[in-house]
Design an enzyme around this catalytic site. Sequence first.
Site, PDB file in Angstrom:
ATOM      1  N   CYS A   2       0.814  -1.224   0.000  1.00 16.25           N
ATOM      2  CA  CYS A   2       0.000   0.000   0.000  1.00 16.25           C
ATOM      3  C   CYS A   2       0.848   1.276   0.000  1.00 16.25           C
ATOM      4  O   CYS A   2       1.826   1.373   0.734  1.00 16.25           O
ATOM      5  CB  CYS A   2      -0.880   0.069   1.238  1.00 16.25           C
ATOM      6  SG  CYS A   2      -1.852  -1.380   1.552  1.00 16.25           S
ATOM      7  N   ARG A  27       5.109  -0.094  -5.806  1.00 10.60           N
ATOM      8  CA  ARG A  27       5.049  -0.832  -4.548  1.00 10.60           C
ATOM      9  C   ARG A  27       4.126  -2.041  -4.638  1.00 10.60           C
ATOM     10  O   ARG A  27       4.171  -2.923  -3.788  1.00 10.60           O
ATOM     11  CB  ARG A  27       4.559   0.099  -3.425  1.00 10.60           C
ATOM     12  CG  ARG A  27       5.499   1.262  -3.160  1.00 10.60           C
ATOM     13  CD  ARG A  27       4.859   2.295  -2.246  1.00 10.60           C
ATOM     14  NE  ARG A  27       4.704   1.806  -0.896  1.00 10.60           N
ATOM     15  CZ  ARG A  27       5.601   1.924   0.077  1.00 10.60           C
ATOM     16  NH1 ARG A  27       6.737   2.523  -0.177  1.00 10.60           N
ATOM     17  NH2 ARG A  27       5.375   1.451   1.276  1.00 10.60           N
ATOM     18  N   TRP A  74      -3.036  -2.854  -1.355  1.00 11.99           N
ATOM     19  CA  TRP A  74      -2.620  -4.240  -1.600  1.00 11.99           C
ATOM     20  C   TRP A  74      -3.410  -5.045  -0.575  1.00 11.99           C
ATOM     21  O   TRP A  74      -3.166  -4.942   0.625  1.00 11.99           O
ATOM     22  CB  TRP A  74      -1.113  -4.369  -1.383  1.00 11.99           C
ATOM     23  CG  TRP A  74      -0.547  -5.688  -1.772  1.00 11.99           C
ATOM     24  CD1 TRP A  74      -0.146  -6.068  -3.035  1.00 11.99           C
ATOM     25  CD2 TRP A  74      -0.266  -6.802  -0.912  1.00 11.99           C
ATOM     26  NE1 TRP A  74       0.339  -7.346  -3.000  1.00 11.99           N
ATOM     27  CE2 TRP A  74       0.281  -7.823  -1.709  1.00 11.99           C
ATOM     28  CE3 TRP A  74      -0.436  -7.036   0.442  1.00 11.99           C
ATOM     29  CZ2 TRP A  74       0.670  -9.055  -1.197  1.00 11.99           C
ATOM     30  CZ3 TRP A  74      -0.052  -8.262   0.961  1.00 11.99           C
ATOM     31  CH2 TRP A  74       0.499  -9.254   0.135  1.00 11.99           C
ATOM     32  N   ASN A  98      -2.270   2.082   5.856  1.00 15.12           N
ATOM     33  CA  ASN A  98      -1.365   1.017   5.437  1.00 15.12           C
ATOM     34  C   ASN A  98      -1.015   0.248   6.705  1.00 15.12           C
ATOM     35  O   ASN A  98      -0.677   0.854   7.708  1.00 15.12           O
ATOM     36  CB  ASN A  98      -0.107   1.673   4.831  1.00 15.12           C
ATOM     37  CG  ASN A  98       0.933   0.668   4.389  1.00 15.12           C
ATOM     38  OD1 ASN A  98       0.686  -0.525   4.390  1.00 15.12           O
ATOM     39  ND2 ASN A  98       2.083   1.175   3.996  1.00 15.12           N
ATOM     40  N   GLY A  99      -1.121  -1.078   6.683  1.00 16.57           N
ATOM     41  CA  GLY A  99      -0.817  -1.868   7.876  1.00 16.57           C
ATOM     42  C   GLY A  99      -1.976  -2.800   8.187  1.00 16.57           C
ATOM     43  O   GLY A  99      -2.861  -3.006   7.350  1.00 16.57           O
ATOM     44  N   GLU A 482      18.276 -17.626  -6.533  1.00 20.62           N
ATOM     45  CA  GLU A 482      17.866 -16.282  -6.922  1.00 20.62           C
ATOM     46  C   GLU A 482      17.367 -16.270  -8.377  1.00 20.62           C
ATOM     47  O   GLU A 482      16.352 -15.636  -8.690  1.00 20.62           O
ATOM     48  CB  GLU A 482      19.037 -15.301  -6.728  1.00 20.62           C
ATOM     49  CG  GLU A 482      18.868 -13.907  -7.285  1.00 20.62           C
ATOM     50  CD  GLU A 482      17.627 -13.153  -6.793  1.00 20.62           C
ATOM     51  OE1 GLU A 482      16.988 -13.584  -5.823  1.00 20.62           O
ATOM     52  OE2 GLU A 482      17.285 -12.140  -7.428  1.00 20.62           O
ATOM     53  N   LYS A 486      13.602 -15.193  -9.510  1.00 15.85           N
ATOM     54  CA  LYS A 486      13.353 -14.111 -10.472  1.00 15.85           C
ATOM     55  C   LYS A 486      12.422 -14.585 -11.571  1.00 15.85           C
ATOM     56  O   LYS A 486      11.466 -13.919 -11.933  1.00 15.85           O
ATOM     57  CB  LYS A 486      14.701 -13.664 -11.068  1.00 15.85           C
ATOM     58  CG  LYS A 486      14.890 -12.249 -11.360  1.00 15.85           C
ATOM     59  CD  LYS A 486      14.952 -11.274 -10.225  1.00 15.85           C
ATOM     60  CE  LYS A 486      14.517 -11.682  -8.894  1.00 15.85           C
ATOM     61  NZ  LYS A 486      14.766 -10.862  -7.774  1.00 15.85           N
ATOM     62  N   GLU A 489       8.741 -15.203 -10.244  1.00 14.73           N
ATOM     63  CA  GLU A 489       7.918 -14.057  -9.853  1.00 14.73           C
ATOM     64  C   GLU A 489       7.490 -13.190 -11.026  1.00 14.73           C
ATOM     65  O   GLU A 489       6.421 -12.596 -10.983  1.00 14.73           O
ATOM     66  CB  GLU A 489       8.552 -13.236  -8.727  1.00 14.73           C
ATOM     67  CG  GLU A 489       9.823 -12.539  -9.050  1.00 14.73           C
ATOM     68  CD  GLU A 489      10.433 -11.841  -7.839  1.00 14.73           C
ATOM     69  OE1 GLU A 489       9.714 -11.515  -6.891  1.00 14.73           O
ATOM     70  OE2 GLU A 489      11.646 -11.610  -7.859  1.00 14.73           O
ATOM     71  N   HIS A 505      19.441 -36.816  -5.129  1.00 16.44           N
ATOM     72  CA  HIS A 505      18.733 -37.294  -3.934  1.00 16.44           C
ATOM     73  C   HIS A 505      17.234 -37.034  -4.025  1.00 16.44           C
ATOM     74  O   HIS A 505      16.558 -36.939  -3.010  1.00 16.44           O
ATOM     75  CB  HIS A 505      19.327 -36.639  -2.678  1.00 16.44           C
ATOM     76  CG  HIS A 505      20.769 -37.003  -2.487  1.00 16.44           C
ATOM     77  ND1 HIS A 505      21.175 -38.212  -1.990  1.00 16.44           N
ATOM     78  CD2 HIS A 505      21.899 -36.317  -2.787  1.00 16.44           C
ATOM     79  CE1 HIS A 505      22.505 -38.252  -1.968  1.00 16.44           C
ATOM     80  NE2 HIS A 505      22.967 -37.108  -2.451  1.00 16.44           N
ATOM     81  N   LYS A 604       6.236  -4.443  -3.594  1.00 14.57           N
ATOM     82  CA  LYS A 604       7.657  -4.128  -3.535  1.00 14.57           C
ATOM     83  C   LYS A 604       8.169  -4.125  -2.106  1.00 14.57           C
ATOM     84  O   LYS A 604       9.100  -4.829  -1.771  1.00 14.57           O
ATOM     85  CB  LYS A 604       7.901  -2.760  -4.190  1.00 14.57           C
ATOM     86  CG  LYS A 604       9.357  -2.325  -4.209  1.00 14.57           C
ATOM     87  CD  LYS A 604      10.176  -3.206  -5.121  1.00 14.57           C
ATOM     88  CE  LYS A 604      11.648  -2.863  -5.126  1.00 14.57           C
ATOM     89  NZ  LYS A 604      12.427  -3.972  -5.720  1.00 14.57           N
TER      90      LYS A 604
END
Length: 609
Positions: A2, A27, A74, A98-99, A482, A486, A489, A505, A604
Amino acid sequence: MCGIIGYVGKQDAMPVLVGGLRRMEYRGYDSAGIALVSGGHTAVVKRKGKITNLADALTAKKPTGMTGIGHTRWATHGVPNEVNAHPHQAGHITIVHNGIIENYADLKERLIKDHGRKFESETDTEVLAHLISVKREKDESLEAAVLSALLEVEGTFAVLVLDERDPDKIVAARRGSPLLVGIADDAIFLASDATAVIGHTDRVVYMEDDEIAICTPGKYEIIDFKAQHKRHEEQQIKLELKAIEKAGYDHFLLKEIMEQPKTIADILRGRLDLDAGTSHLGGLNTDPKFYQQMTRFLTIGCGTAYYAGLLGQYLLERMTGLPVDVEFASEFRYREPVVNGHTLGMIVTQSGETADTLASLRELKRRGTRTLGLVNVVGSSVAREVDGGVYLHAGPEISVASTKAFTAQVIAQILVGLQIGRSRKLSATDGKAIVRALEALPAQVQSILDQHERIKAISAKFADAKNVMYLGRDALYPVALEGALKLKEISYIHTEAYPAGEMKHGPVALIDEELPIVYFHPKNDLYDKTRSNLEEVRARGGRLIIVGTEGDESLKEFSDDVIYIPDAHAYTQPILANIPMQLFAYYVAVSRGTDVDQPRNLAKSVTVE
Ligand code: F6R
């Protein structure tokens, strides 16, 4: 996550609010809205989806006002739709938040039972709006009502509150979610981050937890939750507008990948000492004796920052001879962590606002551990709360997927390793070799970026993949992790990453003629071992994409799709090996037509836990 913007001044607030929301689009959000106060009336306009939808609605409705608040949401409580979008209203009160209000269910029940309040949305924010509205019926001022409401709230918030009967005022409060006050001669801006106010003002004050800002045109006052007056130093934001623009690239992600030669030069500038084979870091802020006596690193981060920490583990252990533990912040914060006065807590974060990372930092401090932040965003909560820090100097990272910050996070750890290592086991000769390797990095990275057309062509062959496996050994295992993160996402392709030697294994069962496998096989100490693992993969028919060292023609026997990186020092090789994987993920995602800069469901800066 948010984004919040507020404006109280002498101009029409709408362009400031919409412009600020656009700047904070990166964001991540799923709906947006604004509220403007004028003539004792509040106009609220909100829309599901992109800010363009909101802007179209505003063009049609043309609300006006010189005081206003805006929000990109969000979703946490309730699906992303227009009703759940912010701002939320209760009587004369309008808020954006926000929160997470953790005790919202209890508060809601009480507001219904004792005050007959009715709710339209499924959100926790609407509960807070009603709570403030109920308090405002009794309290003299808006700020007193906000304070007494927030004293009953459990959870986190950055909140902006308007009362249409007090049209030249915004009351803002913060706990756990970022909020800054931007100061101009005849206006005050409020925002989740500095990108939203650049161009309007470069003077800001960062609010602390449990503070309330009372803002009127050109004036603000900060009080704490005991109603005591607080003073903060004004800071100057050094960001330029062009740093948050696409500079001709199709996406911020591509821009951020391509600018790495510069960002690497920026993080190294003035910090390398070739003669002494070490680094100079001005912000460590600790008695050098601590580094001689410390017994362990404890690295904490989330997502890409966690993988950077995992890579750092391989390097720092070799450079310093000290054990390095790496923890997911979301796991660490609720454990009973075993730390002592000789542990160095290393907090790795691009935004400096990730809720779990910040909570872990506070937990470490509560336990008396020294903390060092590797942080990109200047003035962020982590940057302000750590004992010492190394800024990443990567510039604003706008694309949700982290690229240049990862590179900088790894380099920052090498810089720390040089300094601590040289006071312990790292010889001057080895230190000098590392310094030289770092100096060579910008040009080496550029040489990989120059191969973008070839990497694009390889990516096109794999754009229809359903799964991709990444395999690497030693410090290239975190690079595999990583790379896999990438791709998943931004392209939504399922990916797995394994240490190449661990593959047999279990994951080997997945390999068939269809499965693309990214295989890291540059020249290094484990080259021969890694070659055996490669043979095992080939024997089972996987479609290989190999990352190898320039000149290694033998790799062409295994695949047509070999991406070459320059020969490099063992500590900078993983950084180089990651670069083509950033481009690979980008081009695959572009071929699949995904929203590269704002992938679905992602945010973000993850300011809720
Ligand atoms: C991945 C990504 C996330 C972040 C994570 C931590 O591309 O961007 O995994 O790395 O959310 O964020 P910071 O570094 O801001 O703490």
